[in-house]
Scaffold this motif. Structure first.
Motif, PDB file in Angstrom:
ATOM      1  N   PRO A 132       9.572 -14.096   1.633  1.00 39.45           N
ATOM      2  CA  PRO A 132      10.925 -13.509   1.690  1.00 39.45           C
ATOM      3  C   PRO A 132      10.891 -11.987   1.807  1.00 39.45           C
ATOM      4  O   PRO A 132      11.717 -11.397   2.517  1.00 39.45           O
ATOM      5  N   GLU A 133       9.920 -11.352   1.161  1.00 38.95           N
ATOM      6  CA  GLU A 133       9.802  -9.891   1.248  1.00 38.95           C
ATOM      7  C   GLU A 133       9.465  -9.481   2.691  1.00 38.95           C
ATOM      8  O   GLU A 133      10.049  -8.553   3.250  1.00 38.95           O
ATOM      9  N   LEU A 134       8.533 -10.223   3.284  1.00 42.07           N
ATOM     10  CA  LEU A 134       8.150  -9.956   4.675  1.00 42.07           C
ATOM     11  C   LEU A 134       9.363 -10.121   5.597  1.00 42.07           C
ATOM     12  O   LEU A 134       9.619  -9.298   6.479  1.00 42.07           O
ATOM     13  N   GLN A 135      10.099 -11.176   5.337  1.00 42.47           N
ATOM     14  CA  GLN A 135      11.290 -11.468   6.139  1.00 42.47           C
ATOM     15  C   GLN A 135      12.293 -10.309   6.043  1.00 42.47           C
ATOM     16  O   GLN A 135      12.820  -9.848   7.061  1.00 42.47           O
ATOM     17  N   ALA A 136      12.519  -9.836   4.814  1.00 46.84           N
ATOM     18  CA  ALA A 136      13.487  -8.755   4.596  1.00 46.84           C
ATOM     19  C   ALA A 136      13.022  -7.472   5.286  1.00 46.84           C
ATOM     20  O   ALA A 136      13.814  -6.769   5.913  1.00 46.84           O
ATOM     21  N   LYS A 137      11.719  -7.176   5.192  1.00 42.46           N
ATOM     22  CA  LYS A 137      11.214  -5.899   5.717  1.00 42.46           C
ATOM     23  C   LYS A 137      10.981  -5.910   7.233  1.00 42.46           C
ATOM     24  O   LYS A 137      10.765  -4.869   7.827  1.00 42.46           O
ATOM     25  N   LEU A 138      11.004  -7.101   7.802  1.00 44.06           N
ATOM     26  CA  LEU A 138      10.848  -7.182   9.265  1.00 44.06           C
ATOM     27  C   LEU A 138      12.193  -7.062   9.970  1.00 44.06           C
ATOM     28  O   LEU A 138      12.257  -6.995  11.181  1.00 44.06           O
ATOM     29  N   ARG A 139      13.261  -7.068   9.204  1.00 51.11           N
ATOM     30  CA  ARG A 139      14.605  -6.970   9.805  1.00 51.11           C
ATOM     31  C   ARG A 139      14.753  -5.694  10.601  1.00 51.11           C
ATOM     32  O   ARG A 139      14.342  -4.649  10.152  1.00 51.11           O
ATOM     33  N   ALA A 141     -17.094 -16.451  18.378  1.00 47.64           N
ATOM     34  CA  ALA A 141     -16.599 -16.278  17.007  1.00 47.64           C
ATOM     35  C   ALA A 141     -15.425 -15.311  17.014  1.00 47.64           C
ATOM     36  O   ALA A 141     -15.409 -14.343  17.774  1.00 47.64           O
ATOM     37  N   ARG A 142     -14.451 -15.605  16.191  1.00 47.40           N
ATOM     38  CA  ARG A 142     -13.321 -14.690  16.036  1.00 47.40           C
ATOM     39  C   ARG A 142     -13.655 -13.820  14.848  1.00 47.40           C
ATOM     40  O   ARG A 142     -13.931 -14.311  13.772  1.00 47.40           O
ATOM     41  N   LYS A 143     -13.615 -12.536  15.053  1.00 49.17           N
ATOM     42  CA  LYS A 143     -14.012 -11.682  13.937  1.00 49.17           C
ATOM     43  C   LYS A 143     -12.829 -11.496  12.986  1.00 49.17           C
ATOM     44  O   LYS A 143     -11.689 -11.379  13.416  1.00 49.17           O
ATOM     45  N   GLY A 144     -13.185 -11.514  11.722  1.00 54.63           N
ATOM     46  CA  GLY A 144     -12.154 -11.340  10.716  1.00 54.63           C
ATOM     47  C   GLY A 144     -11.632  -9.923  10.768  1.00 54.63           C
ATOM     48  O   GLY A 144     -12.301  -8.995  11.251  1.00 54.63           O
ATOM     49  N   GLY A 145     -10.429  -9.700  10.307  1.00 50.66           N
ATOM     50  CA  GLY A 145      -9.838  -8.370  10.347  1.00 50.66           C
ATOM     51  C   GLY A 145      -9.875  -7.729   8.977  1.00 50.66           C
ATOM     52  O   GLY A 145     -10.892  -7.764   8.294  1.00 50.66           O
ATOM     53  N   VAL A 146      -8.779  -7.207   8.589  1.00 50.16           N
ATOM     54  CA  VAL A 146      -8.723  -6.451   7.334  1.00 50.16           C
ATOM     55  C   VAL A 146      -7.791  -7.139   6.351  1.00 50.16           C
ATOM     56  O   VAL A 146      -6.920  -7.920   6.733  1.00 50.16           O
ATOM     57  N   LYS A 147      -7.995  -6.816   5.071  1.00 50.70           N
ATOM     58  CA  LYS A 147      -7.028  -7.250   4.066  1.00 50.70           C
ATOM     59  C   LYS A 147      -6.044  -6.093   3.867  1.00 50.70           C
ATOM     60  O   LYS A 147      -6.447  -4.928   3.845  1.00 50.70           O
ATOM     61  N   VAL A 148      -4.788  -6.452   3.762  1.00 49.01           N
ATOM     62  CA  VAL A 148      -3.782  -5.421   3.512  1.00 49.01           C
ATOM     63  C   VAL A 148      -3.388  -5.466   2.042  1.00 49.01           C
ATOM     64  O   VAL A 148      -3.521  -6.498   1.384  1.00 49.01           O
ATOM     65  N   ALA A 149      -2.929  -4.318   1.523  1.00 53.80           N
ATOM     66  CA  ALA A 149      -2.661  -4.205   0.088  1.00 53.80           C
ATOM     67  C   ALA A 149      -1.346  -4.890  -0.286  1.00 53.80           C
ATOM     68  O   ALA A 149      -1.238  -5.505  -1.338  1.00 53.80           O
ATOM     69  N   ASP A 150      -0.363  -4.783   0.591  1.00 49.75           N
ATOM     70  CA  ASP A 150       0.943  -5.339   0.245  1.00 49.75           C
ATOM     71  C   ASP A 150       1.744  -5.623   1.518  1.00 49.75           C
ATOM     72  O   ASP A 150       1.284  -5.362   2.631  1.00 49.75           O
ATOM     73  N   VAL A 164       3.589  -5.060   7.309  1.00 48.08           N
ATOM     74  CA  VAL A 164       4.669  -4.808   8.270  1.00 48.08           C
ATOM     75  C   VAL A 164       4.294  -3.629   9.172  1.00 48.08           C
ATOM     76  O   VAL A 164       4.478  -3.670  10.392  1.00 48.08           O
ATOM     77  N   ARG A 165       3.747  -2.571   8.563  1.00 45.85           N
ATOM     78  CA  ARG A 165       3.325  -1.386   9.337  1.00 45.85           C
ATOM     79  C   ARG A 165       2.288  -1.776  10.393  1.00 45.85           C
ATOM     80  O   ARG A 165       2.398  -1.413  11.555  1.00 45.85           O
TER      81      ARG A 165
END
Lengths: 267, 317
Positions: B310-317, A243-252, A257-258
């Motif tokens: 598009p936001e992801l695309q912009a912020k991954l630049r 089974a692949r374990k689910g990860g986390v939900k991100v807020a935005d 990206v972080r």
């Protein structure tokens, strides 16, 4: 030229059913699982019916399996196939055995074209059609597709994707392959296997279902066909995939990206 | 002793990367059975691809003939079967490409062999060798044994590392006893689906779209291009005619395992998951917080893909 078409109809677990392995790994839990005609075979039946509509002829549907395989034969007959052959066999099967039995049926029926689903969605082997063609010394065209999408005009008009020449000697098949689309011409008799995007199968109508009850289904005991019925591919053990374990939900998007940069190091 | 023959593949003179993954599988098998590994390459005018293959330290049997120009199963199968006999190979395999899936079962029939498709691993040693392969759309992993003296198989390339370039294998001409006039199959044409993007099965990053795109793949494609990624799609998106067939990822499409898989507007049907859950990092962007894709995604973002991508695309630049 009228065409005689032989198509396969395997009974398989409904793809919408939940498949679970028995605790001892000897098989899958069949309780609560629905069964249906293998979706790739359903496409094969549909294609044969369209060819019959275009050229005339006969659609013979064959299923190999236990008593319940008759249900899938009736389903194909309800779609419009003309008659059924039930190769009765209650034990385990593999593509080696299946193709040997189909070759016997082919020799009895002498069709112009055998159309099989490219694979059955239980064992997912994708072999029977190719084995069959080699056993019979015939040409093959696997993974038959439509050049256009299933939203195309040709599909709206329910035209066959396979093009059989007017003199009934050749079939032209468009195939989905890696990196593109290939077109083959195969001399008849031939073996074709169907991919998903060859056609959209019809639903059986109520009159179709009523008529199917009266259509002939001939039972042939597999043991009478002079074929070695011992499977050559034997399943030792079944297991659930890791089974692949689910990860986390991100807020935005910022958090995503972080995480991708710092945690996963994936970008 | 069980020698191993791997049928490699070239397209338009270029060695397919998937074949190098199959070569690794072949090496592992040779180790397990104590046999020798050799490779076969079929086609017409394929010297460069054969040299490239040999540079991976494997003896290459080159079947070069006009009649083999196109991968017609009817023409290729006897050549491979003859080579298997000539090299004493009782294990004959290839990467699970469209060509191998078409040709190898015919080879197996000629060699009176059983066959395992889309093998993901091996077990046992010597005569106790077993093959691990998915069944029921990847819902079940089966350990199977092939009881015939010769065993044929295809491997899922994503499950084996690519063989490294090392050593120098010998090149040998393989006999081709195929009479073109006797063939019942004729190649009429091939239309390549051209793309500036990497091949799905070879891409490091994939951005895929599903029903949630409502047919508008522009944000998916834009993000993919910004990341140098391949574009994938679900069966629903392909069946709707929104995108080409060969973009489909899933049990009935392509099985992929990139470093990063971004699933946009994809609910996560079993048949799609079977094709991509081997990816190292999975990101899901979906409006529906209960979509099954979130159960396997490393990072889930509950959002509409149209502003989010598009936001992801912009912020991954």
């Amino acid at each position: 030229m009228p065409l005689k078409l032989l198509v396969t109809a395997k009974r398989v677990e409904d793809p919408e059913s939940r498949i679970q392995v028995k605790p001892d790994g000897t098989g899958i839990v069949t309780e609560g699982v629905n069964y249906k005609l293998n979706p790739f075979d359903e496409i094969a039946v549909e294609e044969a019916l369209r060819l019959e509509e275009q050229h005339g002829g006969e659609v013979v549907v064959v299923s190999i399996g236990g008593a319940r395989a008759v249900t899938e034969l009736r389903a194909a007959l309800a779609m419009g196939a003309d008659r059924g052959i039930h190769v009765r066999h209650d034990g385990p099967l593999d593509p080696v055995v299946v193709s040997a039995l189909l070759a016997k049926v082919f020799e009895q029926e002498k069709p112009d074209l055998a159309i099989l689903g490219k694979q059955s969605i239980d064992d997912d082997q994708n072999q029977a059609g190719q084995y069959l063609a080699e056993r019979l010394g015939l040409g093959q065209a696997t993974f038959a597709s439509k050049h256009d999408s299933l939203e195309s005009e040709a599909e709206q008009k329910r035209l066959p994707g396979l093009a059989v020449s007017a003199d009934g000697t050749r079939v032209t098949v468009v195939r989905e392959v890696d990196g593109g689309v290939e077109t083959l011409e195969v001399r008849l008799p031939a073996v074709v296997t169907t991919d998903l995007r060859l056609n959209k199968p019809r639903f059986a109508s109520l009159p179709g279902i009523m008529k199917a009850k009266k259509k002939e289904i001939r039972e042939i005991p597999a043991a009478s066909l002079g074929v070695d019925l011992t499977p050559k591919v034997a399943v030792r053990k079944l297991a659930a995939p890791p089974a692949r374990k689910g990860g986390v939900k991100v807020a935005d998007v910022d958090e995503l990206v972080r995480k991708l940069r710092d945690e996963a190091k994936a970008v | 002793m069980a020698n191993v023959l791997i049928v490699a593949e070239q397209h338009a003179g270029h060695l397919r990367k998937a074949s190098l993954h199959a070569l690794s599988a072949g090496r592992e098998l040779a180790r397990r059975t104590g046999g020798r590994l050799a490779a076969a390459l079929l086609g017409s005018g394929i010297d460069a691809a054969a040299a490239e293959l040999a540079a991976h330290g494997v003896e290459v049997h080159v079947a070069d003939a006009a009649v083999l120009e196109h991968p017609l199963a009817e023409a290729w199968a006897p050549v491979v079967a003859d080579l298997a006999r000539a090299t004493g190979s009782t294990l004959v395999g290839a990467a699970a490409t469209a060509v191998a899936k078409d040709v190898l079962p015919r080879v197996a029939a000629r060699l009176e062999a059983g066959m395992a498709t889309e093998v993901v691993g091996f077990g046992g040693e010597g005569s106790d060798l077993t093959f691990r392969r998915p069944m029921w759309a990847g819902n079940v992993l089966a350990e199977v044994e092939i009881t015939t003296p010769v065993k044929v198989f295809t491997v899922r390339p994503t499950e084996f590392a690519a063989a490294p370039r090392e050593g120098q294998g010998e090149l040998r001409r393989a006999p081709v006893a195929v009479d073109a006039a006797s063939l019942r199959t004729r190649h009429l044409g091939f239309v390549e689906v051209k793309s500036a993007r990497p091949e799905l099965t070879e891409a490091r990053t994939i951005v895929a779209g599903g029903r949630g795109t409502k047919g508008d793949f522009r944000p998916v494609e834009a993000l993919a291009d910004a990341l140098g990624a391949a574009v994938g799609a679900t069966r629903a998106a392909v069946d709707a005619g929104w995108v080409p067939n060969d973009w489909q990822v899933g049990q009935t499409g392509k099985v992929v395992a990139p470093e990063l898989y971004v699933a946009a507007g994809i609910s996560g049907a079993i048949q799609h998951l079977a094709g991509m859950k081997g990816s190292r990092v999975i990101v899901a962007v979906n409006k529906d917080p209960d979509a099954p894709i979130f159960q396997i995604a490393d990072y889930g973002l509950v959002a509409d893909l149209f502003p989010a991508l598009p936001e992801l695309q912009a912020k991954l630049r």
